[in-house]
Design an enzyme around this catalytic site. Structure first.
Site, PDB file in Angstrom:
ATOM      1  N   LYS A 133       1.922   4.675  -1.134  1.00 44.17           N
ATOM      2  CA  LYS A 133       1.278   5.830  -1.775  1.00 44.17           C
ATOM      3  C   LYS A 133       1.642   7.065  -0.941  1.00 44.17           C
ATOM      4  O   LYS A 133       2.076   6.910   0.219  1.00 44.17           O
ATOM      5  CB  LYS A 133      -0.240   5.646  -1.851  1.00 44.17           C
ATOM      6  CG  LYS A 133      -0.908   5.391  -0.508  1.00 44.17           C
ATOM      7  CD  LYS A 133      -2.398   5.225  -0.652  1.00 44.17           C
ATOM      8  CE  LYS A 133      -3.030   4.890   0.699  1.00 44.17           C
ATOM      9  NZ  LYS A 133      -4.468   4.755   0.647  1.00 44.17           N
ATOM     10  N   ASN A 187       0.802   7.297   2.728  1.00 49.94           N
ATOM     11  CA  ASN A 187       1.466   6.404   3.683  1.00 49.94           C
ATOM     12  C   ASN A 187       2.968   6.657   3.775  1.00 49.94           C
ATOM     13  O   ASN A 187       3.716   5.866   4.332  1.00 49.94           O
ATOM     14  CB  ASN A 187       1.209   4.941   3.309  1.00 49.94           C
ATOM     15  CG  ASN A 187      -0.237   4.545   3.613  1.00 49.94           C
ATOM     16  OD1 ASN A 187      -0.880   5.167   4.456  1.00 49.94           O
ATOM     17  ND2 ASN A 187      -0.742   3.542   2.927  1.00 49.94           N
ATOM     18  N   ASP A 201       0.834  -1.208   0.000  1.00 54.03           N
ATOM     19  CA  ASP A 201       0.000   0.000   0.000  1.00 54.03           C
ATOM     20  C   ASP A 201       0.870   1.260   0.000  1.00 54.03           C
ATOM     21  O   ASP A 201       0.599   2.208   0.744  1.00 54.03           O
ATOM     22  CB  ASP A 201      -0.950  -0.019   1.207  1.00 54.03           C
ATOM     23  CG  ASP A 201      -2.157   0.899   0.999  1.00 54.03           C
ATOM     24  OD1 ASP A 201      -2.412   1.303  -0.163  1.00 54.03           O
ATOM     25  OD2 ASP A 201      -2.836   1.226   1.991  1.00 54.03           O
ATOM     26  N   THR A 243      -4.589   0.497  -3.054  1.00 52.83           N
ATOM     27  CA  THR A 243      -5.405   1.658  -3.427  1.00 52.83           C
ATOM     28  C   THR A 243      -5.457   1.688  -4.956  1.00 52.83           C
ATOM     29  O   THR A 243      -4.402   1.573  -5.602  1.00 52.83           O
ATOM     30  CB  THR A 243      -4.740   2.939  -2.852  1.00 52.83           C
ATOM     31  OG1 THR A 243      -4.525   2.723  -1.458  1.00 52.83           O
ATOM     32  CG2 THR A 243      -5.586   4.166  -3.072  1.00 52.83           C
ATOM     33  N   ASP A 285       2.188   2.623   7.712  1.00 49.52           N
ATOM     34  CA  ASP A 285       0.980   1.860   7.395  1.00 49.52           C
ATOM     35  C   ASP A 285       1.301   0.484   6.791  1.00 49.52           C
ATOM     36  O   ASP A 285       1.147   0.262   5.583  1.00 49.52           O
ATOM     37  CB  ASP A 285       0.057   2.664   6.461  1.00 49.52           C
ATOM     38  CG  ASP A 285      -1.352   2.063   6.465  1.00 49.52           C
ATOM     39  OD1 ASP A 285      -1.532   0.991   7.075  1.00 49.52           O
ATOM     40  OD2 ASP A 285      -2.255   2.676   5.850  1.00 49.52           O
TER      41      ASP A 285
HETATM   42  P1  ADP Z   1      -4.611   3.581   8.092  1.00 44.33           P
HETATM   43  O1  ADP Z   1      -4.185   2.164   8.054  1.00 44.33           O
HETATM   44  O2  ADP Z   1      -5.900   3.768   8.780  1.00 44.33           O
HETATM   45  O3  ADP Z   1      -4.507   4.261   6.747  1.00 44.33           O
HETATM   46  P2  ADP Z   1      -2.168   4.992   8.828  1.00 44.33           P
HETATM   47  O4  ADP Z   1      -1.155   4.298   9.664  1.00 44.33           O
HETATM   48  O5  ADP Z   1      -1.879   5.160   7.389  1.00 44.33           O
HETATM   49  O6  ADP Z   1      -3.567   4.292   9.081  1.00 44.33           O
HETATM   50  O7  ADP Z   1      -2.437   6.433   9.460  1.00 44.33           O
HETATM   51  C1  ADP Z   1      -3.480   7.266   8.951  1.00 44.33           C
HETATM   52  C2  ADP Z   1      -2.977   8.677   8.843  1.00 44.33           C
HETATM   53  O8  ADP Z   1      -2.609   9.169  10.130  1.00 44.33           O
HETATM   54  C3  ADP Z   1      -1.713   8.863   7.999  1.00 44.33           C
HETATM   55  O9  ADP Z   1      -2.010   8.904   6.639  1.00 44.33           O
HETATM   56  C4  ADP Z   1      -1.171  10.163   8.553  1.00 44.33           C
HETATM   57  O10 ADP Z   1      -1.888  11.268   8.042  1.00 44.33           O
HETATM   58  C5  ADP Z   1      -1.488  10.052  10.045  1.00 44.33           C
HETATM   59  N1  ADP Z   1      -0.347   9.455  10.766  1.00 44.33           N
HETATM   60  C6  ADP Z   1      -0.125   8.145  10.955  1.00 44.33           C
HETATM   61  N2  ADP Z   1       1.003   7.926  11.647  1.00 44.33           N
HETATM   62  C7  ADP Z   1       1.530   9.139  11.891  1.00 44.33           C
HETATM   63  C8  ADP Z   1       2.734   9.596  12.552  1.00 44.33           C
HETATM   64  N3  ADP Z   1       3.594   8.746  13.076  1.00 44.33           N
HETATM   65  N4  ADP Z   1       2.958  10.935  12.608  1.00 44.33           N
HETATM   66  C9  ADP Z   1       2.097  11.801  12.044  1.00 44.33           C
HETATM   67  N5  ADP Z   1       0.965  11.436  11.422  1.00 44.33           N
HETATM   68  C10 ADP Z   1       0.668  10.130  11.334  1.00 44.33           C
HETATM   69 MG    MG Z   2      -2.826   4.746   5.531  1.00 48.89          MG
END
Ligand code: ADP
Ligand code: MG
Length: 434
Positions: free
Chosen positions: A156, A159, A154, A191, A172
């Protein structure tokens, strides 16, 4: 509870996750997914900021999956992979994990500069130099992941996060899988715009062989294309057409932005977006590609400088010869003086060589630099003029976001035209005939 929290956004039951609340103070929301919310949080003892991904195990039932246990299993797999890949400079670090019946809390290092996606939206497109820095970091992270026989699935810009120094942190790992030997995967996940042809094919045609780590390279090709021109390569408003374009590898470098971009990044994108995964470039080959190894003055040349410094054996030998030559040309008492004056200076020679190389590279790249603004051309087709295109794109992106840029011959200038283009053209012709 965070003060700025929206009313419908209730934090998980405190009793269910005592460990997390004892150690961290949750703050505002940073991002959201289908079943998770990510919040900034502060470690009470140290005051250090982190990002907590709060996964709602009950969301599985709401999303149609009748078994919340699947969600827990998937989260445990994500944690196990995160623990294997963390520690690399371009991969997110998992700091803490708390598990309760209804929620799992994953505490990550905080990336204060947010998503690469938001950064791209704010700047519209990235220069070749910035793209090189970002893509090299992404590929180095992917190399590390692939070396552990893990596929991310995933990748992109949403992430890919940026730390305080704008360095990449791949995050992610919710869809990531550890492969057993040469195992092939068949499930459809990721995606749409970033899916590789083989992922789509094995879900559409019987007997397709499945897919493996090459899908990450394809996704990187899509990311790199998007960073350079601000629009994805296969986008189409009808999703079926987009998916067909992906399966046929149908994209082009014909939109006006590509005219200002050099051959190396195009070549690398072409090699990443090869439909047959067996013929696609591997991550190791990517890192050796000329796009990442081309310009002397952009690279760290300390090693080269050291090897050519006056202390090095090669240069002292050259100095030696130069010295002897000057001796043979001079005589009498003037010898010493002349010898000093005509002495070969390796440092000066090296600096001069660097200057010559830089000048040559600049001359070679002249055709990619902006031409002086020509008013007639700007009136006729403002979107073709690089400086104006930047302004137009900037305005459009602030209003509409990235979807507005559909690629292929699209002219966003049209969004801002007060008069129809045909009238502008007529005006231009009239001016010429006067
Ligand atoms: P999901 O699996 O629900 O997509 P993610 O791990 O991609 O979860 O996190 C969703 C969003 O949260 C990310 O796209 C980013 O905007 C924010 N995010 C996640 N981890 C962090 C981090 N360590 N620091 C800042 N923002 C974060
Ligand atoms: Mg994500």
């Amino acid at each position: 509870m965070a003060k700025d929290e929206e009313e419908d956004d209730v934090l998980p039951d405190k009793d269910a996750a005592k460990g997390f609340y004892a150690k961290y103070e949750p703050k505002e929301i940073l991002g959201r997914g289908i079943s998770s919310t990510v919040r900034r949080c502060i470690e009470k003892e140290t005051g250090i900021e982190f990002a907590a991904k709060i996964i709602d195990l009950g969301a599985a039932t709401e999303a149609g999956d009748t078994n919340p246990y699947h969600m827990l299993e998937a989260t445990r797999q994500e944690i196990s992979i995160l623990r294997q890949v963390m520690g690399h400079p371009y991969i997110i670090d998992l700091q803490d994990v708390f598990e309760s019946d209804a929620f799992v809390f994953l505490v990550f290092e905080l990336c204060p500069k947010g998503e690469l996606f938001d950064y791209l939206t704010s700047v519209v497109t990235l220069s070749e130099k910035k793209t090189r820095t970002i893509m090299r970091q992404i590929f180095e992270g992917v190399e590390y992941i692939h070396a552990k026989n893990i596929v991310h699935r995933d990748l992109k810009p949403e992430n890919i996060l940026l730390d305080e120094n704008h360095n990449v942190k791949i995050t992610d790992f919710g869809f990531a899988r550890q492969l057993k030997g040469d195992e092939k995967l068949t499930d459809l996940c990721g995606t749409p715009g970033y899916l590789a042809p083989e992922t789509l094919k094995c879900n559409m045609f019987e007997g397709s062989p499945g897919y493996s780590k090459e899908v990450d390279i394809w996704a990187c090709g899509v990311i790199m294309f998007t960073l350079l021109v601000g629009c994805p390569p296969f986008w189409h408003r009808k999703q079926m057409v987009m998916l067909r374009n992906i399966m046929e590898g149908k994209y082009s470098f014909t939109s006006p932005e590509w005219a200002d971009i050099s051959e190396d990044p195009k070549d690398l994108i072409r090699k990443c977006l090869v439909v047959d995964p067996a013929k696609r470039i591997t991550v190791k080959e990517v890192l050796k590609h000329p796009f990442f190894n081309q310009m002397l003055f952009e690279q760290n040349i300390d090693g080269l400088k050291r090897s050519l410094s006056t202390k090095s054996r090669r240069m002292s030998r050259i100095n030696d010869i130069a010295l002897r030559l000057s001796i043979s040309w001079c005589c009498g008492n003037e010898n010493l003086l002349l010898r000093k004056q005509s002495r070969f200076n390796a440092r000066k020679k090296f600096q001069f060589a660097i200057l010559v190389i830089r000048a040559m590279i600049r001359i070679r790249r002249l055709r990619y630099t902006a031409e002086p603004l020509r008013v007639e051309e700007a009136i006729r087709d403002p979107y073709r003029v690089k400086v104006l295109r930047k302004v137009i794109d900037g305005c459009a992106f602030r209003v509409y976001g990235h979807w507005v840029k559909k690629g292929e011959g699209q002219n966003r200038a049209a969004l801002f035209e007060n008069t129809p283009r045909t009238e502008l053209h007529a005006l231009y012709i009239n001016n010429l005939s006067r």
